[in-house]
Design an enzyme around this catalytic site. Structure first.
Site, short mmCIF file in Angstrom:
data_model
loop_
_atom_site.label_atom_id
_atom_site.label_comp_id
_atom_site.label_asym_id
_atom_site.label_seq_id
_atom_site.Cartn_x
_atom_site.Cartn_y
_atom_site.Cartn_z
N SER A 135 63.30 25.54 48.75
CA SER A 135 63.49 26.45 47.62
C SER A 135 62.21 27.27 47.47
O SER A 135 61.15 26.73 47.19
CB SER A 135 63.77 25.64 46.35
OG SER A 135 63.77 26.46 45.21
N LYS A 161 66.59 28.72 50.11
CA LYS A 161 67.05 29.22 48.80
C LYS A 161 65.94 30.09 48.24
O LYS A 161 64.76 29.72 48.33
CB LYS A 161 67.33 28.03 47.90
CG LYS A 161 67.35 28.31 46.40
CD LYS A 161 67.91 27.12 45.63
CE LYS A 161 67.12 26.82 44.38
NZ LYS A 161 67.65 25.65 43.65
N LYS A 163 64.54 32.21 44.79
CA LYS A 163 64.69 32.39 43.35
C LYS A 163 64.81 33.88 43.06
O LYS A 163 64.06 34.69 43.67
CB LYS A 163 63.46 31.82 42.63
CG LYS A 163 63.32 30.32 42.75
CD LYS A 163 64.36 29.60 41.91
CE LYS A 163 64.08 28.11 41.82
NZ LYS A 163 65.07 27.42 40.99
N ASP A 188 69.08 31.43 43.53
CA ASP A 188 69.11 30.70 42.26
C ASP A 188 68.49 31.56 41.18
O ASP A 188 67.32 31.95 41.27
CB ASP A 188 68.33 29.38 42.41
CG ASP A 188 68.42 28.48 41.18
OD1 ASP A 188 69.11 28.85 40.21
OD2 ASP A 188 67.81 27.39 41.21
N GLU A 213 73.45 30.40 42.51
CA GLU A 213 73.24 29.28 41.58
C GLU A 213 72.90 29.77 40.18
O GLU A 213 72.01 30.61 40.01
CB GLU A 213 72.11 28.40 42.14
CG GLU A 213 71.84 27.13 41.36
CD GLU A 213 70.77 26.26 42.05
OE1 GLU A 213 70.42 26.52 43.23
OE2 GLU A 213 70.29 25.32 41.39
N ASP A 238 74.06 24.58 37.95
CA ASP A 238 72.96 23.61 37.86
C ASP A 238 72.79 23.28 36.37
O ASP A 238 73.40 22.33 35.85
CB ASP A 238 71.68 24.24 38.48
CG ASP A 238 70.41 23.42 38.31
OD1 ASP A 238 70.43 22.38 37.64
OD2 ASP A 238 69.35 23.82 38.85
N LYS A 262 71.58 16.90 39.92
CA LYS A 262 70.22 16.39 39.71
C LYS A 262 70.39 15.18 38.80
O LYS A 262 70.91 15.33 37.67
CB LYS A 262 69.35 17.43 39.00
CG LYS A 262 68.99 18.65 39.84
CD LYS A 262 68.16 19.64 39.05
CE LYS A 262 67.83 20.88 39.89
NZ LYS A 262 67.24 21.96 39.08
N GLY A 290 66.47 19.74 43.27
CA GLY A 290 65.13 19.16 43.19
C GLY A 290 64.38 19.69 41.99
O GLY A 290 64.73 20.74 41.43
O1 OSB Z 1 66.63 25.30 39.43
O2 OSB Z 1 66.64 24.16 41.18
C1 OSB Z 1 66.02 24.58 40.21
C2 OSB Z 1 62.36 23.49 40.39
C3 OSB Z 1 62.08 23.29 39.04
C4 OSB Z 1 63.07 23.55 38.12
C5 OSB Z 1 64.33 24.00 38.53
C6 OSB Z 1 64.61 24.18 39.87
C7 OSB Z 1 63.59 23.95 40.81
C8 OSB Z 1 63.74 24.16 42.25
C9 OSB Z 1 62.81 23.39 43.15
O3 OSB Z 1 64.48 24.98 42.74
C10 OSB Z 1 63.48 22.60 44.18
C11 OSB Z 1 62.52 21.63 44.85
O4 OSB Z 1 62.21 20.57 44.27
O5 OSB Z 1 62.07 21.95 45.96
MG MG Z 2 68.64 25.53 40.06
#
Ligand code: OSB
Ligand code: MG
Length: 367
Positions: A135, A161, A163, A188, A213, A238, A262, A290
C-alpha cells in the site's frame, strides 16, 4: 484461562518513510501493545489505534482509557474460556473495536501457546503462505509515485495499492497504469469523496483496477450502492464494515463486490472470521487489510489471511517496508512469488525483542 495481569504499553515507532493518506500523514506509528498473563504463560496483542482519530474515532489515547477502565476490569481475575467468551464479557462496551481486538489477539496468542497450536490452526487457515501486496501512500508528485511503485515492483510485489484523494486521483492512477500495463493495481480513497465526485472518478473505470476501496463516507453503505451501480470496477468497503451485520447489509444492498477484512476494525479476529464466513457463503471475495502493524499484528494478519476466502492479496507487506527495527525478533520477508510465510509456532508464532519494545515505549500501565 484465568487472566492474572494485563500490561498496556503505548509505543511510538519510526516508520522507514512517512505514510500519507487522504486523512493525514504519519512519520512515526503509534499503537498499544498488550500483554496478558495466565498460568505461567504470556500472550501478546496489538491495538491498531493511531495517534490521531483520522481513520476512525479511536486513538491510542482512547484505547488506553477503554482498555484500562472498562475492558481490563471485565476480564481481570476472571476465567476467560475463548474469544467468544471474551466478546460476551465486553459486549456492554459500545464500539471501541480497535481496543477490543487488541485484547482479543492476546487471548488467541495465549490459547495457542497453551494448546501448542498456531493461530493459523486455531482459526482454520488453509495456506502456509499468503499472497501480499503493498500500500503506497500519497507521494509528493505523480513522478515520485511512479518511482515508488517501480521500486516495490522491483522488490517483488505483484500487487500495488495507491492512496488517492481529491486532486491526486485519476492522473496518479493513470500514470502508474501507463508504466505497468499488467500490474495488479487498486486504489484506496479512505472516504475522501461524496457522490458528487463520482463523474470525475469515472475514468478510473478504464484503468483495469482490481477495486476502488472506500470512496465515500466512513459510515455510509447506501451511497456506496449508488456508486457501485455507476462503476464497472468492484467497490471494496473498509471503514464502513464494523460488524458482521454491516457486511450483511453491504451484501444485501449490493454496496460493494469485495470486503477488506481488518480484525481491528471489526473488534477482533473472531469477528473477522465471521465476516469471512458470511462473505464466503455469498461468493464475495475478501482480502486482509493492514494498519502498518508491528510484527505482532503482522503475524495475526498472516494467520487470518490464510483462511480460504481471502482470495485477493493482502496489505501485509514485509517488515522492511515499514520498520528498520521492529519489536518482534522475527522479521517477515517477501518470497519471490509475492507471498509471505504464515508463522507456524504456537500462538502468534512471534517472540518479543524486549529491548526494542522498551526503547519505543511512551507509557506503560500494569493492571
Ligand atoms: O485504509 O487500508 C487503509 C494504513 C492505516 C490506516 C488505514 C489504511 C492503511 C493502509 C496501510 O493502507 C496498509 C499496510 O499496513 O501496509
Ligand atoms: Mg483502506
Amino acid at each position: 484461562m484465568k487472566i492474572e495481569s494485563i500490561t498496556l504499553q503505548h509505543v511510538s515507532m519510526p516508520l522507514i518513510a512517512p505514510f500519507e493518506t487522504s486523512f493525514g500523514r504519519e512519520t512515526d506509528r503509534q499503537c498499544v501493545i498488550i500483554k496478558i498473563h495466565s498460568e505461567g504463560l504470556a500472550g501478546y496483542g496489538e491495538c491498531v489505534a493511531t495517534r490521531d482519530p483520522g481513520y476512525n474515532y479511536e486513538t491510542t489515547g482512547t484505547s488506553m482509557h477503554i482498555l484500562k477502565d472498562f475492558i481490563a476490569p471485565s476480564i481481570l481475575g476472571k476465567d476467560v474460556k475463548d474469544a467468544l467468551d471474551f466478546q460476551e464479557r465486553v459486549a456492554g462496551i459500545r464500539g471501541h473495536h480497535l481496543a477490543k481486538a487488541g485484547l482479543e489477539m492476546a487471548i488467541w496468542d495465549l490459547l495457542g501457546k497453551r494448546a501448542g497450536k498456531s493461530l493459523r490452526q486455531l482459526l482454520g487457515g488453509v495456506r502456509e503462505k499468503v499472497e501480499v501486496g503493498v500500500s503506497i501512500g500519497i507521494q509528493e508528485s505523480t513522478q515520485s509515485l511512479v518511482r515508488s511503485a517501480a521500486d516495490f515492483v522491483e522488490q517483488g510485489y505483484a500487487r500495488v495499492k495507491i492512496k488517492i484523494k481529491p486532486g491526486r486521483d485519476v492522473e496518479d492512477t493513470a500514470a502508474v497504469r501507463r508504466e505497468f500495463p499488467s500490474l495488479r493495481l487498486q486504489v484506496d480513497a479512505n472516504s475522501a469523496y461524496s457522490m458528487d465526485d463520482a463523474p470525475r472518478l469515472k475514468p478510473l473505470d478504464k484503468l483495469n483496477l482490481l477495486l476502488i476501496e472506500q470512496p465515500l463516507f466512513e459510515d455510509d453503505i447506501w451511497d456506496h450502492h449508488k456508486f457501485q451501480a455507476q462503476f464497472e470496477t468492484p467497490v471494496c468497503l473498509d471503514e464502513s464494515i464494523l460488524t458482521p451485520r454491516h457486511a450483511r447489509y453491504a451484501i444485501e444492498m449490493m454496496a460493494c463486490r469485495i470486503i477488506n477484512i481488518k480484525a481491528g476494525r471489526l473488534g477482533g479476529l473472531s469477528q473477522g472470521v465471521m465476516v469471512h464466513d458470511l462473505c464466503q457463503g455469498h461468493q464475495m471475495p475478501v482480502w486482509c487489510g493492514g494498519m502498518l502493524e508491528t510484527g505482532i499484528g503482522r503475524a495475526s494478519n498472516l494467520a487470518l489471511a490464510s483462511l480460504p476466502n481471502f482470495v485477493l492479496p493482502g496489505d501485509v507487506s514485509a517488515s522492511d517496508r515499514y520498520y528498520a527495527r521492529d519489536i518482534t525478533n522475527e522479521r517477515f520477508v517477501l518470497n519471490s512469488d509475492s507471498t509471505i510465510d504464515v508463522p507456524h509456532a504456537a500462538g502468534l508464532g512471534v517472540t518479543i525483542d524486549e529491548e526494542a519494545l522498551k526503547s519505543f515505549s511512551l507509557a506503560q500501565i500494569t493492571l
